[in-house]
Every structure is written in C-alpha cells, then in structure tokens.
Design a protein around this motif. Structure first.
Motif, PDB file in Angstrom:
ATOM      1  N   CYS A  10      29.041 -55.968  14.429  1.00 37.75           N
ATOM      2  CA  CYS A  10      28.673 -57.342  14.768  1.00 37.75           C
ATOM      3  C   CYS A  10      29.670 -58.342  14.201  1.00 37.75           C
ATOM      4  N   PHE A  11      30.027 -58.160  12.936  1.00 37.56           N
ATOM      5  CA  PHE A  11      31.022 -59.047  12.343  1.00 37.56           C
ATOM      6  C   PHE A  11      32.352 -58.926  13.073  1.00 37.56           C
ATOM      7  N   GLU A  12      32.748 -57.695  13.377  1.00 34.61           N
ATOM      8  CA  GLU A  12      34.019 -57.475  14.063  1.00 34.61           C
ATOM      9  C   GLU A  12      34.037 -58.183  15.408  1.00 34.61           C
ATOM     10  N   ALA A  13      32.924 -58.147  16.126  1.00 33.63           N
ATOM     11  CA  ALA A  13      32.854 -58.816  17.423  1.00 33.63           C
ATOM     12  C   ALA A  13      33.022 -60.325  17.279  1.00 33.63           C
ATOM     13  N   LEU A  14      32.365 -60.903  16.286  1.00 37.35           N
ATOM     14  CA  LEU A  14      32.434 -62.354  16.111  1.00 37.35           C
ATOM     15  C   LEU A  14      33.796 -62.804  15.600  1.00 37.35           C
ATOM     16  N   GLY A 273      10.655 -51.379  12.714  1.00 36.46           N
ATOM     17  CA  GLY A 273      12.104 -51.490  12.735  1.00 36.46           C
ATOM     18  C   GLY A 273      12.629 -51.897  11.379  1.00 36.46           C
ATOM     19  N   LYS A 274      13.526 -51.097  10.833  1.00 31.95           N
ATOM     20  CA  LYS A 274      14.121 -51.436   9.544  1.00 31.95           C
ATOM     21  C   LYS A 274      15.539 -51.948   9.762  1.00 31.95           C
ATOM     22  N   LYS A 275      15.871 -52.969   9.010  1.00 28.72           N
ATOM     23  CA  LYS A 275      17.158 -53.619   9.217  1.00 28.72           C
ATOM     24  C   LYS A 275      18.166 -53.218   8.151  1.00 28.72           C
ATOM     25  N   GLU A 276      19.420 -53.442   8.477  1.00 28.50           N
ATOM     26  CA  GLU A 276      20.516 -53.348   7.515  1.00 28.50           C
ATOM     27  C   GLU A 276      21.227 -54.679   7.550  1.00 28.50           C
ATOM     28  N   LYS A 277      21.716 -55.119   6.412  1.00 24.80           N
ATOM     29  CA  LYS A 277      22.411 -56.402   6.369  1.00 24.80           C
ATOM     30  C   LYS A 277      23.719 -56.250   5.619  1.00 24.80           C
ATOM     31  N   LEU A 278      24.632 -57.164   5.886  1.00 21.69           N
ATOM     32  CA  LEU A 278      25.973 -57.115   5.317  1.00 21.69           C
ATOM     33  C   LEU A 278      26.553 -58.517   5.261  1.00 21.69           C
ATOM     34  N   GLY A 279      27.248 -58.824   4.176  1.00 26.12           N
ATOM     35  CA  GLY A 279      27.885 -60.123   4.035  1.00 26.12           C
ATOM     36  C   GLY A 279      29.328 -60.101   4.486  1.00 26.12           C
ATOM     37  N   PHE A 280      29.869 -61.294   4.718  1.00 28.17           N
ATOM     38  CA  PHE A 280      31.251 -61.395   5.182  1.00 28.17           C
ATOM     39  C   PHE A 280      32.227 -60.825   4.167  1.00 28.17           C
ATOM     40  N   GLU A 281      31.948 -60.978   2.886  1.00 26.62           N
ATOM     41  CA  GLU A 281      32.838 -60.462   1.854  1.00 26.62           C
ATOM     42  C   GLU A 281      32.981 -58.947   1.976  1.00 26.62           C
ATOM     43  N   GLU A 282      31.855 -58.269   2.252  1.00 22.90           N
ATOM     44  CA  GLU A 282      31.905 -56.811   2.422  1.00 22.90           C
ATOM     45  C   GLU A 282      32.660 -56.434   3.693  1.00 22.90           C
ATOM     46  N   TYR A 283      32.420 -57.203   4.754  1.00 25.48           N
ATOM     47  CA  TYR A 283      33.143 -56.943   5.994  1.00 25.48           C
ATOM     48  C   TYR A 283      34.641 -57.075   5.797  1.00 25.48           C
ATOM     49  N   ILE A 284      35.072 -58.147   5.150  1.00 22.54           N
ATOM     50  CA  ILE A 284      36.496 -58.409   5.051  1.00 22.54           C
ATOM     51  C   ILE A 284      37.176 -57.416   4.113  1.00 22.54           C
ATOM     52  N   ALA A 285      36.464 -56.913   3.094  1.00 24.22           N
ATOM     53  CA  ALA A 285      37.032 -55.896   2.212  1.00 24.22           C
ATOM     54  C   ALA A 285      37.326 -54.624   2.999  1.00 24.22           C
ATOM     55  N   TRP A 286      36.382 -54.225   3.851  1.00 25.11           N
ATOM     56  CA  TRP A 286      36.607 -53.051   4.717  1.00 25.11           C
ATOM     57  C   TRP A 286      37.744 -53.318   5.697  1.00 25.11           C
ATOM     58  N   ARG A 287      37.766 -54.520   6.260  1.00 25.03           N
ATOM     59  CA  ARG A 287      38.781 -54.851   7.250  1.00 25.03           C
ATOM     60  C   ARG A 287      40.173 -54.875   6.624  1.00 25.03           C
ATOM     61  N   ASP A 288      40.281 -55.391   5.409  1.00 27.77           N
ATOM     62  CA  ASP A 288      41.559 -55.371   4.695  1.00 27.77           C
ATOM     63  C   ASP A 288      42.022 -53.936   4.471  1.00 27.77           C
ATOM     64  N   TRP A 289      41.081 -53.066   4.112  1.00 29.43           N
ATOM     65  CA  TRP A 289      41.420 -51.656   3.886  1.00 29.43           C
ATOM     66  C   TRP A 289      41.924 -51.013   5.168  1.00 29.43           C
ATOM     67  N   VAL A 290      41.259 -51.311   6.278  1.00 29.96           N
ATOM     68  CA  VAL A 290      41.694 -50.771   7.574  1.00 29.96           C
ATOM     69  C   VAL A 290      43.114 -51.211   7.873  1.00 29.96           C
ATOM     70  N   ASP A 291      43.384 -52.491   7.699  1.00 29.68           N
ATOM     71  CA  ASP A 291      44.737 -52.997   7.956  1.00 29.68           C
ATOM     72  C   ASP A 291      45.747 -52.380   6.999  1.00 29.68           C
ATOM     73  N   GLY A 292      45.347 -52.201   5.738  1.00 31.16           N
ATOM     74  CA  GLY A 292      46.243 -51.595   4.754  1.00 31.16           C
ATOM     75  C   GLY A 292      46.601 -50.170   5.100  1.00 31.16           C
ATOM     76  N   MET A 293      45.686 -49.433   5.676  1.00 33.42           N
ATOM     77  CA  MET A 293      45.976 -48.063   6.080  1.00 33.42           C
ATOM     78  C   MET A 293      46.984 -47.997   7.207  1.00 33.42           C
ATOM     79  N   ARG A 294      47.079 -49.083   7.951  1.00 36.75           N
ATOM     80  CA  ARG A 294      48.066 -49.171   9.044  1.00 36.75           C
ATOM     81  C   ARG A 294      49.333 -49.852   8.585  1.00 36.75           C
ATOM     82  N   GLY A 295      49.356 -50.293   7.338  1.00 39.33           N
ATOM     83  CA  GLY A 295      50.530 -50.977   6.816  1.00 39.33           C
ATOM     84  C   GLY A 295      50.702 -52.359   7.376  1.00 39.33           C
ATOM     85  N   GLU A 296      49.613 -52.993   7.773  1.00 37.95           N
ATOM     86  CA  GLU A 296      49.710 -54.319   8.378  1.00 37.95           C
ATOM     87  C   GLU A 296      49.504 -55.413   7.345  1.00 37.95           C
TER      88      GLU A 296
END
Length: 296
Positions: A10-14, A273-296
C-alpha cells in the motif's frame, strides 16, 4: 490475516503515485521482504557470536521494524530482492484472512512437542479495507493517530491488484478528506484489514466487541441506508455495543431519535478480520535497503 508485506504494498503504491513511477508488485515485495528479514536474523546471530561486532549497514535499525520482522522470520532462504528508485528516502527522517494449516495429526507429529507450528495458509484473494492514519506524537512521547482515509470492499479482490488499487482510492478519493499529498507521506501509518467469516446476526446485539465488525442496512421513511465498522473501531473508541450500533446508524445518515433506534428494523451482518499496520519510517527503511541492494 493481513501481513507486513500487504502494508508495504500500500505504501509502495502511494509513494510511486507521487513519484510518477511504476510501483513494485506484491510478489516482488514479498520476495524482497523475505530476504530483508533474513538479513535481520543474520545480524542478530552475529550479535550473539560477537557482542563487539559492528552492526551491518544493510540491516534495519528501526526497533519497530525489527519487531515486525522478528514475527515473520521465514524457515528458509528466499530469492533476491527487486528494487526501484525512490527520492523520498533521502529526505525523510519521520516515521500482519489467516487460516492456520491444522492438517491431520499423525503419531510422528503428535508426540513432537517441540515441532514448529504450521505456517499460515497464503491468502491470494479477500475482501479488504485500507486505512490511512496520521501519526502524531504527544507530549508523553506516545503516538496518537487520526483517521486520514479509509475505503474498502466486501467483494473478494485479488490482493496483487486490490491492495494497490484501494490504497490509492483510500488515500485520494475518500470524500471526507482532501487527497493525501506527497508532503504528508512521512506522517502516515497504513493499516490493512482482510475480512473473513461473514454471517448474518440474529439481531443488532448478536456480536462481540473486539471480535466482529458490523455491516448494517435498513430502510427508514422510504430511504435505504447502509454502513460498516471494522472490528477494531468500537474498542478503539471505547464504545459499548449499543453506542456502536447507534454511531453506525448515524454514519449511514440516519437522523432519527437515538433513544428510539431499536424501532428501526436493521439487517446486520457480522464479520471478522485482523489488521496489520505499518508506519512510513518502517516502509522507507525497507525501501532504502532494497535500493541499497541494487546499488542505487
């Protein structure tokens, strides 16, 4: 039930919408997340072996994210991650329908008290709701949240397309709010709820607080009304069951005397229905790691 990966999707889409780029797919996110949490596991093992060992620069250091990852550590390694560029990561400093696979017990497994529990059965399609909240830190250093958008569907959706679609719909088309802008991203928290176990309730009180969500419909003075509350709404608001029903009728647009709400013939469907939640800080930490693995 919903997962961290669903929230990341969801965060990635937005974020991708605001950056005018193609977002990573849910399958890509799931693969990269599995590798990411393995990195956390490896880093924890290194810390146990050598307390003085430096922390890996590619291991996530946000405590909340490490707790999320620890709850979803896989039993085997997975394929490598996929990444796309993100510009927000350099400027931000701010901010899990589970069916357990029970199987049939055999003599070999029934006596193995230390055996690992069966993994959740993957969910590929489900009714869903995506909720966006703004996170506000109060004076006691506790996080408080306020609703910023919530839209979903009771029709089962393929999660690969339904999650990003409703993430954007909830963020940009909830008529109670103006569309979420790019500058607001660091303040956001996303919550994903996958809905299960729909069943008609015998009456408006035939449900449990904290367990069931409600979907009501009724006709009043020739006009049709309908509304829903997710399972977590009533507990979060501190409402009684009666207060919840009356509030839900108000949400639907009913303007009658609340002391006479029982005179209205309600059709009530309860669900779970049980929910899961996530903050932007957690999203961006994962996203930075993804980019780092690609050397970007």
């Amino acid at each position: 039930m919903a997962t961290v990966e669903h929230c990341l999707c969801c965060f990635e889409a937005l974020v991708a919408y605001h950056e005018r780029r193609k977002p990573m797919s849910l399958s890509e996110i799931e693969k990269s997340w599995a590798e990411y949490i393995n990195t956390i596991d490896d880093d924890d093992d290194d810390d146990d072996d050598d307390k003085e060992a430096p922390v890996s620069s590619k291991a996530p250091q946000i405590p909340a994210l490490r707790r999320l990852a620890a709850a979803t550590l896989p039993s085997s390694s997975t394929s490598s991650s996929t990444s796309l560029a993100t510009s927000i990561s350099t400027s931000s400093t701010s901010s899990s329908n589970t069916t357990l696979q029970s199987g049939i017990s055999t003599p070999a497994t029934s006596i193995a008290s230390s055996a690992s529990p069966a993994p959740p059965t993957p969910v590929y399609e489900s009714p869903l709701f995506v909720t966006w909240n703004v996170v506000v830190q109060d004076s006691d250093d506790d996080d408080d949240v306020s609703l910023r958008g919530c839209i979903g569907t009771f029709e089962a959706q393929p999660l690969s397309s339904g999650l990003p679609s409703y993430a954007l719909t909830s963020a940009l088309q909830d008529t109670r709010f103006h569309p979420i802008g790019r500058a607001e991203l660091p303040t956001l928290q996303v919550a994903v709820t996958l809905l299960t176990d729909f069943e008609p309730a015998a009456d408006a009180m035939d449900w449990e607080l904290g367990k069931h969500g409600l979907r009501i419909s009724f006709v009043y003075r020739g006009r049709r009304y309908g509304a829903t509350y997710l399972p977590d709404v009533a507990p979060e608001q501190g409402w009684t069951k009666e207060e919840t029903v009356v509030s839900l009728m108000r949400k639907a647009g009913w303007e009658g005397n609340k002391s006479r709400w029982r005179e209205v013939e309600l059709r009530v469907v309860r669900y779970q229905g049980k929910k899961e939640k996530l903050g932007f800080e957690e999203y961006i930490a994962w996203r930075d790691w993804v980019d780092g693995m690609r050397g970007e």
